[in-house]
Write a protein that holds these residues in place. Structure first.
Motif, PDB file in Angstrom:
ATOM      1  N   VAL A   1      -9.623 -27.320  19.371  1.00 22.39           N
ATOM      2  CA  VAL A   1      -9.566 -27.477  20.894  1.00 22.39           C
ATOM      3  C   VAL A   1     -10.253 -26.442  21.381  1.00 22.39           C
ATOM      4  CG1 VAL A   1      -8.287 -28.032  22.590  1.00 22.39           C
ATOM      5  CG2 VAL A   1      -7.616 -28.887  20.334  1.00 22.39           C
ATOM      6  N   HIS A   2     -11.622 -26.576  22.039  1.00 20.97           N
ATOM      7  CA  HIS A   2     -12.318 -25.733  22.903  1.00 20.97           C
ATOM      8  C   HIS A   2     -11.746 -25.561  24.288  1.00 20.97           C
ATOM      9  CE1 HIS A   2     -15.510 -23.321  24.257  1.00 20.97           C
ATOM     10  NE2 HIS A   2     -16.238 -24.291  25.082  1.00 20.97           N
ATOM     11  N   GLN A   3     -11.270 -26.532  24.908  1.00 18.79           N
ATOM     12  CA  GLN A   3     -10.914 -26.732  26.272  1.00 18.79           C
ATOM     13  C   GLN A   3      -9.820 -27.725  26.432  1.00 18.79           C
ATOM     14  OE1 GLN A   3     -13.822 -26.800  29.256  1.00 18.79           O
ATOM     15  NE2 GLN A   3     -12.651 -28.568  30.428  1.00 18.79           N
ATOM     16  N   GLY A   4      -8.613 -27.607  27.045  1.00 17.88           N
ATOM     17  CA  GLY A   4      -7.611 -28.438  27.303  1.00 17.88           C
ATOM     18  C   GLY A   4      -6.438 -28.618  26.064  1.00 17.88           C
ATOM     19  N   GLU A   5      -5.932 -29.973  26.146  1.00 18.44           N
ATOM     20  CA  GLU A   5      -5.305 -30.071  24.732  1.00 18.44           C
ATOM     21  C   GLU A   5      -5.403 -31.635  24.393  1.00 18.44           C
ATOM     22  OE1 GLU A   5      -1.301 -29.294  26.430  1.00 18.44           O
ATOM     23  OE2 GLU A   5      -0.952 -31.290  26.687  1.00 18.44           O
ATOM     24  N   GLU A   6      -5.555 -31.688  22.903  1.00 19.57           N
ATOM     25  CA  GLU A   6      -5.476 -33.153  22.603  1.00 19.57           C
ATOM     26  C   GLU A   6      -3.994 -33.651  21.766  1.00 19.57           C
ATOM     27  OE1 GLU A   6     -10.285 -33.273  21.109  1.00 19.57           O
ATOM     28  OE2 GLU A   6      -8.572 -33.153  19.523  1.00 19.57           O
ATOM     29  N   HIS A   7      -3.741 -34.771  22.213  1.00 16.16           N
ATOM     30  CA  HIS A   7      -2.558 -35.335  21.785  1.00 16.16           C
ATOM     31  C   HIS A   7      -3.195 -36.133  20.183  1.00 16.16           C
ATOM     32  CE1 HIS A   7       0.246 -34.591  25.045  1.00 16.16           C
ATOM     33  NE2 HIS A   7      -1.167 -33.938  25.377  1.00 16.16           N
ATOM     34  N   GLU A   8      -2.221 -36.110  19.325  1.00 11.42           N
ATOM     35  CA  GLU A   8      -2.590 -36.829  17.973  1.00 11.42           C
ATOM     36  C   GLU A   8      -1.685 -37.531  17.474  1.00 11.42           C
ATOM     37  OE1 GLU A   8      -3.731 -34.078  14.943  1.00 11.42           O
ATOM     38  OE2 GLU A   8      -4.566 -35.747  13.739  1.00 11.42           O
TER      39      GLU A   8
ATOM     40  N   GLY B   1      -3.952 -36.151  26.669  1.00  9.57           N
ATOM     41  CA  GLY B   1      -2.863 -36.535  27.407  1.00  9.57           C
ATOM     42  C   GLY B   1      -2.568 -35.506  28.574  1.00  9.57           C
ATOM     43  N   GLY B   2      -3.739 -34.820  28.933  1.00 10.35           N
ATOM     44  CA  GLY B   2      -3.666 -33.891  30.077  1.00 10.35           C
ATOM     45  C   GLY B   2      -4.316 -34.415  31.070  1.00 10.35           C
ATOM     46  N   ASP B   3      -4.298 -33.429  32.231  1.00 12.66           N
ATOM     47  CA  ASP B   3      -4.710 -33.942  33.694  1.00 12.66           C
ATOM     48  C   ASP B   3      -6.076 -33.360  33.786  1.00 12.66           C
ATOM     49  OD1 ASP B   3      -2.164 -34.492  34.397  1.00 12.66           O
ATOM     50  OD2 ASP B   3      -1.500 -32.414  35.156  1.00 12.66           O
ATOM     51  N   GLY B   4      -6.605 -32.569  32.873  1.00 13.98           N
ATOM     52  CA  GLY B   4      -8.189 -32.208  33.034  1.00 13.98           C
ATOM     53  C   GLY B   4      -8.987 -32.565  31.765  1.00 13.98           C
ATOM     54  N   THR B   5     -10.152 -32.222  32.048  1.00 13.74           N
ATOM     55  CA  THR B   5     -11.184 -32.758  30.805  1.00 13.74           C
ATOM     56  C   THR B   5     -10.767 -31.861  29.662  1.00 13.74           C
ATOM     57  OG1 THR B   5     -13.078 -32.962  32.345  1.00 13.74           O
ATOM     58  CG2 THR B   5     -13.502 -32.423  30.012  1.00 13.74           C
ATOM     59  N   ALA B   6     -10.754 -32.334  28.346  1.00 12.28           N
ATOM     60  CA  ALA B   6     -10.451 -31.706  27.146  1.00 12.28           C
ATOM     61  C   ALA B   6     -11.899 -31.951  26.381  1.00 12.28           C
ATOM     62  CB  ALA B   6      -9.403 -32.493  26.264  1.00 12.28           C
ATOM     63  N   ILE B   7     -12.148 -30.766  25.562  1.00 12.86           N
ATOM     64  CA  ILE B   7     -13.281 -30.530  24.934  1.00 12.86           C
ATOM     65  C   ILE B   7     -13.022 -30.044  23.492  1.00 12.86           C
ATOM     66  CG2 ILE B   7     -15.523 -29.693  24.458  1.00 12.86           C
ATOM     67  CD1 ILE B   7     -15.491 -29.315  27.572  1.00 12.86           C
ATOM     68  N   SER B   8     -13.268 -30.836  22.236  1.00 12.39           N
ATOM     69  CA  SER B   8     -12.995 -30.484  21.060  1.00 12.39           C
ATOM     70  C   SER B   8     -14.236 -30.360  20.146  1.00 12.39           C
ATOM     71  CB  SER B   8     -11.790 -31.367  20.354  1.00 12.39           C
ATOM     72  OG  SER B   8     -12.269 -32.625  20.324  1.00 12.39           O
ATOM     73  N   LEU B   9     -14.217 -29.593  19.178  1.00 15.20           N
ATOM     74  CA  LEU B   9     -15.280 -29.388  18.414  1.00 15.20           C
ATOM     75  C   LEU B   9     -14.915 -29.945  16.986  1.00 15.20           C
ATOM     76  CD1 LEU B   9     -16.943 -27.261  20.211  1.00 15.20           C
ATOM     77  CD2 LEU B   9     -17.767 -26.422  18.310  1.00 15.20           C
ATOM     78  N   HIS B  10     -15.645 -30.779  16.476  1.00 11.66           N
ATOM     79  CA  HIS B  10     -15.281 -31.327  15.017  1.00 11.66           C
ATOM     80  C   HIS B  10     -16.395 -31.158  14.076  1.00 11.66           C
ATOM     81  CE1 HIS B  10     -12.259 -34.584  16.657  1.00 11.66           C
ATOM     82  NE2 HIS B  10     -12.423 -33.585  17.595  1.00 11.66           N
ATOM     83  N   ILE B  11     -16.075 -30.816  12.991  1.00  6.54           N
ATOM     84  CA  ILE B  11     -17.025 -30.420  11.928  1.00  6.54           C
ATOM     85  C   ILE B  11     -16.877 -31.459  10.686  1.00  6.54           C
ATOM     86  CG2 ILE B  11     -17.819 -28.817  10.531  1.00  6.54           C
ATOM     87  CD1 ILE B  11     -16.891 -26.557  12.310  1.00  6.54           C
TER      88      ILE B  11
END
Ligand SMILES: [Fe+2]
Length: 186
Positions: free
Chosen positions: A104-111, A153-163
């Protein structure tokens, strides 16, 4: 072994360093789960750095979560994408064609993670774990047993890197199979 590369879009010097670090791991030819673990170690220090992505690579799409391909090895050994999620955007329930590392680069991700349970002739999905991946956190996995859904699941933009241990620029996505949502879920 040095591998020729194809870089689809303009990238940053920090991303170029990450590519070199990931290549050094992948070229060792280790088992998928160990490769994913070591790639996660290389990815973590870059997460959250303001010089990792260009502004274009942080752009979302109001219609659905957006994938920016950041790098694809020409030999298909691995690829790196940025996923940009506006609030509420989510994936289907899916598994993957290859090992995968997410950070997770920015924000949070729900999984939500699932497993397939066979009851007689049919198989059904059972949710096994809900996880919140926060900024700076990485996780790695390798098929099988990698069924999940991801959402912002957050209020702002989330950014994630996937390899991924595959060429996503050629395949279009890392998804091996999409699963129907269990009837007891909304
Ligand atoms: Fe996934």
């Amino acid at each position: 072994m040095t591998t020729p590369t194809a870089t689809p879009v303009a990238t940053t010097a920090r991303l170029a360093r990450l590519v070199e670090e990931v290549r050094a791991v992948v070229d060792r030819g280790l088992p998928p789960d160990l490769t994913a673990y070591l790639v996660g170690e290389r990815l973590a220090p870059h997460l959250g750095a303001s010089d990792l992505l260009t502004p274009e690579q942080c752009a979302g799409d109001p219609e659905r979560y957006r994938q920016h391909v950041l790098h694809a090895e020409r030999d298909g050994g691995f690829s790196i994408v940025a996923l940009v999620w506006l609030p509420g955007q989510r994936t289907s329930i899916h598994d993957h064609v290859a090992w995968c590392v997410t950070g997770v680069h920015q924000g949070e991700e729900h999984e939500r993670r699932y497993r397939l349970v066979s009851d007689g002739l049919a198989a059904r999905l059972v949710a096994t774990q809900d996880v919140v991946n926060r900024q700076g956190e990485v996780c790695g996995f390798a098929p099988p047993g990698d069924i999940h859904r991801v959402w912002n699941g957050g209020d702002g933009t989330a950014i994630s890197l996937h390899i991924y241990g595959a060429d996503i620029s050629r395949l279009g996505s890392s998804v091996r199979r999409v699963y129907e949502q269990p009837t007891d879920e909304q």
